[in-house]
Enzyme design. Structure first.
Site, PDB file in Angstrom:
ATOM      1  N   LYS A   1      31.400  54.331  11.967  1.00  0.00           N
ATOM      2  CA  LYS A   1      30.675  53.213  12.580  1.00  0.00           C
ATOM      3  C   LYS A   1      31.106  53.062  14.040  1.00  0.00           C
ATOM      4  CE  LYS A   1      30.085  48.134  12.240  1.00  0.00           C
ATOM      5  NZ  LYS A   1      30.373  46.905  11.440  1.00  0.00           N
TER       6      LYS A   1
ATOM      7  N   ASP B   1      30.233  43.905  18.524  1.00  0.00           N
ATOM      8  CA  ASP B   1      29.445  43.216  17.505  1.00  0.00           C
ATOM      9  C   ASP B   1      29.444  41.708  17.753  1.00  0.00           C
ATOM     10  OD1 ASP B   1      28.071  42.388  15.280  1.00  0.00           O
ATOM     11  OD2 ASP B   1      29.656  42.880  13.845  1.00  0.00           O
TER      12      ASP B   1
ATOM     13  N   LYS C   1      27.910  35.385  15.879  1.00  0.00           N
ATOM     14  CA  LYS C   1      29.221  35.007  15.352  1.00  0.00           C
ATOM     15  C   LYS C   1      29.766  33.814  16.133  1.00  0.00           C
ATOM     16  CE  LYS C   1      30.813  39.671  14.066  1.00  0.00           C
ATOM     17  NZ  LYS C   1      30.964  39.484  12.621  1.00  0.00           N
TER      18      LYS C   1
ATOM     19  N   ASP D   1      34.948  47.108  16.534  1.00  0.00           N
ATOM     20  CA  ASP D   1      33.939  47.507  15.555  1.00  0.00           C
ATOM     21  C   ASP D   1      33.482  48.969  15.699  1.00  0.00           C
ATOM     22  OD1 ASP D   1      32.815  46.498  13.271  1.00  0.00           O
ATOM     23  OD2 ASP D   1      31.010  45.727  14.248  1.00  0.00           O
TER      24      ASP D   1
ATOM     25  N   ASP E   1      23.944  40.285  11.422  1.00  0.00           N
ATOM     26  CA  ASP E   1      25.379  40.577  11.528  1.00  0.00           C
ATOM     27  C   ASP E   1      25.825  41.610  10.493  1.00  0.00           C
ATOM     28  OD1 ASP E   1      27.862  40.406  12.624  1.00  0.00           O
ATOM     29  OD2 ASP E   1      28.399  38.480  11.695  1.00  0.00           O
TER      30      ASP E   1
ATOM     31  N   GLU F   1      25.091  44.663  10.390  1.00  0.00           N
ATOM     32  CA  GLU F   1      24.470  45.752  11.150  1.00  0.00           C
ATOM     33  C   GLU F   1      25.111  47.104  10.879  1.00  0.00           C
ATOM     34  OE1 GLU F   1      26.880  43.937  12.257  1.00  0.00           O
ATOM     35  OE2 GLU F   1      28.193  45.519  12.999  1.00  0.00           O
TER      36      GLU F   1
ATOM     37  N   ARG G   1      26.109  48.584   8.152  1.00  0.00           N
ATOM     38  CA  ARG G   1      25.510  49.349   7.047  1.00  0.00           C
ATOM     39  C   ARG G   1      24.156  49.928   7.458  1.00  0.00           C
ATOM     40  NH1 ARG G   1      25.880  44.217   3.199  1.00  0.00           N
ATOM     41  NH2 ARG G   1      27.807  44.076   4.416  1.00  0.00           N
TER      42      ARG G   1
HETATM   43  N1  BES Z   1      32.046  44.064  12.006  1.00  0.00           N
HETATM   44  C1  BES Z   1      31.863  43.068  11.007  1.00  0.00           C
HETATM   45  C2  BES Z   1      32.966  43.085   9.940  1.00  0.00           C
HETATM   46  C3  BES Z   1      34.345  42.721  10.403  1.00  0.00           C
HETATM   47  C4  BES Z   1      34.802  41.420  10.328  1.00  0.00           C
HETATM   48  C5  BES Z   1      35.211  43.692  10.870  1.00  0.00           C
HETATM   49  C6  BES Z   1      36.086  41.099  10.730  1.00  0.00           C
HETATM   50  C7  BES Z   1      36.500  43.378  11.273  1.00  0.00           C
HETATM   51  C8  BES Z   1      36.935  42.082  11.196  1.00  0.00           C
HETATM   52  C9  BES Z   1      30.526  43.290  10.305  1.00  0.00           C
HETATM   53  O1  BES Z   1      29.518  43.823  11.083  1.00  0.00           O
HETATM   54  C10 BES Z   1      30.050  41.956   9.843  1.00  0.00           C
HETATM   55  O2  BES Z   1      29.769  41.140  10.664  1.00  0.00           O
HETATM   56  N2  BES Z   1      29.992  41.778   8.542  1.00  0.00           N
HETATM   57  C11 BES Z   1      29.530  40.577   7.952  1.00  0.00           C
HETATM   58  C12 BES Z   1      28.646  40.948   6.798  1.00  0.00           C
HETATM   59  C13 BES Z   1      27.887  39.788   6.219  1.00  0.00           C
HETATM   60  C14 BES Z   1      26.870  39.266   7.196  1.00  0.00           C
HETATM   61  C15 BES Z   1      27.233  40.280   4.952  1.00  0.00           C
HETATM   62  C16 BES Z   1      30.739  39.767   7.505  1.00  0.00           C
HETATM   63  O3  BES Z   1      31.719  40.371   7.067  1.00  0.00           O
HETATM   64  O4  BES Z   1      30.714  38.559   7.628  1.00  0.00           O
HETATM   65 ZN    ZN Z   2      30.068  44.958  12.666  1.00  0.00          ZN
HETATM   66 MN    MN Z   3      28.412  42.325  12.147  1.00  0.00          MN
END
Ligand code: BES
Ligand code: ZN
Ligand code: MN
Length: 500
Positions: free
Chosen positions: A265, A270, A277, A288, A347, A349, A351
């Site tokens: 990734k 992000d 966020k 990220d 968010d 994104e 996947r």
């Molecule tokens: N990049 C984030 C995940 C993340 C969070 C990595 C904290 C490192 C530290 C990812 O893109 C994300 O935002 N995931 C969401 C998914 C949700 C919307 C299903 C999350 O984890 O809140």
């Molecule tokens: Zn992310």
């Molecule tokens: Mn995200």
């Protein structure tokens, strides 16, 4: 730094310092006892008086004043004898290397590899101490303008290796030095700010790594990404002024065998997109692209090591930004291969870009797929910052990844992809939706990716918790950790039959 393996005795090593471990509540034994005899029992007396306790991360530097060939002895705590393992040996080595470097030692010898618990393979212990030295010596501070030239360690000597172990130890240490440097390269890429490490900068890094390590590198730009049909990657990239890149690195180490793809990734920042966020959570979102950094660094090492296996690295690189052009919650996008995806949150994104990259790896003929991603905050809730989450559809490949992680000192834990979880991703309007709710968020992230791997053997590593260390520790500075770089290298070495 030059790293040497030698049968030379630690007592005769004439460097600036010698590193020796002591366990908690135990008198020096074995090699440690030999060293201590030369010091007329000084270490033993310091242990008795309670000044040296043998606790993890404790370092005591003694001047040998001619009684050993090395000018100083760094005594480093190993923790409780029953709990000593190669993970602990790594912490001890990182701690000692940092402490000695900061005291101006240039030439350092170690005995720590000879203090592994009984049953640990000597070549793995040698690998552990060398990798840990590299990790410990990394400084960070990428963007500081001050031009001091701080002391660097110039030589690390792995001492007292018996003749019959020299060959295996030398091979392990050669690979460890390259893997250690690769880890630090990944850390640097993660630590550099997101205004510098854009998708196009990542692509430039890939071209440079390709030059250095003899890899074929191809960089696809937005119009090519569009004509190939990577609609999910394009949807994520829409909101950003920075053009996306699809980076493909190839190491052609063998013909006719399996073809492994590492997919990382490469989300260079992000923000969450329109599902933006909160600012505290956005602060560290330059991390990220840590999966992409790990893949890039591992590919560089695999090329340098000339591993006899066909390996490709694929890094979908983009920002995730809000704007008038950004993709929206409610949009339906078509991924490579034709599956339609309902966007619930912009968010989720990672996947999306990985789905397209996984399909693309299959188009390029990959037989085994390993993806690495800072995918879910839920993984931090499940496993904290200690272990990466591992999911997959092929027991043997999952085991191979877990074994590789164990050898290189990266903690990982398998989570189940039971079929019951799949229903959380059912969409009313499209084939699948990109969010499965809060429950088992790491697993539904894994299930989403699984929909794009077809019948190929596949493993997913969620490194959201392990990619970033939030505080300075005795054995490594805060910031990017290079998580899973070494695991990928070791996996390739083992699949090529080069590492037992
Ligand atoms: N990049 C984030 C995940 C993340 C969070 C990595 C904290 C490192 C530290 C990812 O893109 C994300 O935002 N995931 C969401 C998914 C949700 C919307 C299903 C999350 O984890 O809140
Ligand atoms: Zn992310
Ligand atoms: Mn995200």
């Amino acid at each position: 730094m030059e790293v040497r393996v030698t049968s030379e005795s630690a007592l005769e090593y004439a460097g600036d310092a010698l590193i020796l471990g002591v366990a908690e509540g135990a008198a020096p034994t074995g090699v440690a006892a030999e060293v201590d005899r030369r010091l007329d029992g000084l270490v033993g007396r310091l242990i008795e008086s309670g000044e040296i306790r043998g606790k993890q991360s404790e370092v005591t530097v003694l001047h040998t004043e001619g009684r050993l060939a090395a000018s100083r002895l760094a005594v480093v705590g190993l923790g409780r004898p029953a709990e000593i393992d190669l993970f602990g040996l790594r912490r001890a080595m990182g701690t000692a290397a940092r402490a000695l470097r900061d005291r101006g030692a240039h030439r350092v010898g170690t005995l720590l590899h000879r203090q592994a618990p009984p049953g640990a393979r000597p070549d793995r212990a040698a690998r552990a101490v060398v990798e840990a030295a590299y990790v410990g010596l990394y400084r960070g501070g990428e963007c500081k303008s001050t031009e001091e030239s701080p002391a660097e360690m110039k030589e690390l000597c792995v001492l007292g290796v018996p003749d019959e172990e020299i060959e295996a130890a030398t091979a392990a240490v050669r690979s460890a030095a390259i893997a250690g440097e690769a880890t630090n390269y990944a850390r640097r890429l993660v630590n550099l700010p997101p205004n510098e490490v854009t998708p196009s900068r990542l692509a430039e890094e890939a071209l440079e790594a390709g030059q250095r390590a003899g890899l074929e590198v191809e960089v696809l730009k937005p119009d090519q990404i569009e004509s190939l049909g990577l609609g999910a990657l394009l949807a994520v990239a829409r909101g950003s002024e920075e053009p996306a890149r699809l980076i493909v690195l190839r190491h052609r180490g063998a013909e006719g065998g399996p073809s492994i793809a590492f997919i990382g990734k490469g989300l260079t920042f992000d923000s969450g997109g329109l599902s933006i966020k909160p600012s505290e959570k956005m602060e560290t979102m330059k991390l990220d692209m840590a999966g992409g950094a790990a893949v890039l660094a591992a590919m560089r090492a695999i090329g340098e090591l000339e591993i006899g296996l066909d390996v490709m690295g694929i890094i979908p690189a983009t920002e995730n930004m809000p704007s008038g052009r950004a993709y929206r919650p409610g949009d339906v996008v078509t991924a490579l291969g034709g599956k339609t995806i309902e966007i619930v949150s912009t968010d989720a994104e990672g996947r999306l870009i990985l789905a397209d990259a996984l399909s693309y790896a299959r188009q390029l003929g990959a037989t085994h797929l390993i993806d690495v991603a800072t995918l879910t905050g839920a993984c931090i809730i499940a496993l904290g910052h200690v272990a990466a989450g591992v999911m997959g559809n092929d027991g043997a490949l999952v085991e191979a990844v877990l074994d590789a992680g164990e050898i290189v000192g990266e903690r990982m834990w398998r989570l189940p992809l039971f079929p019951e979880y799949r229903g959380q991703l059912d969409s009313k309007i499209a084939d699948i939706k990109n969010v499965g709710g809060r429950d088992a968020g790491t697993i539904t992230g894994g299930w989403f990716l699984r929909e794009f791997v077809g019948d190929n053997a596949w493993v997913h590593l969620d490194i959201a918790g392990t990619a970033w260390s939030e505080k300075d520790e005795p054995h490594q500075v805060e910031g990017g950790t290079g998580a899973s770089t070494r695991t990928l290298i070791a996996l390739a070495e083992r699949m090529a039959g080069g590492m037992t």
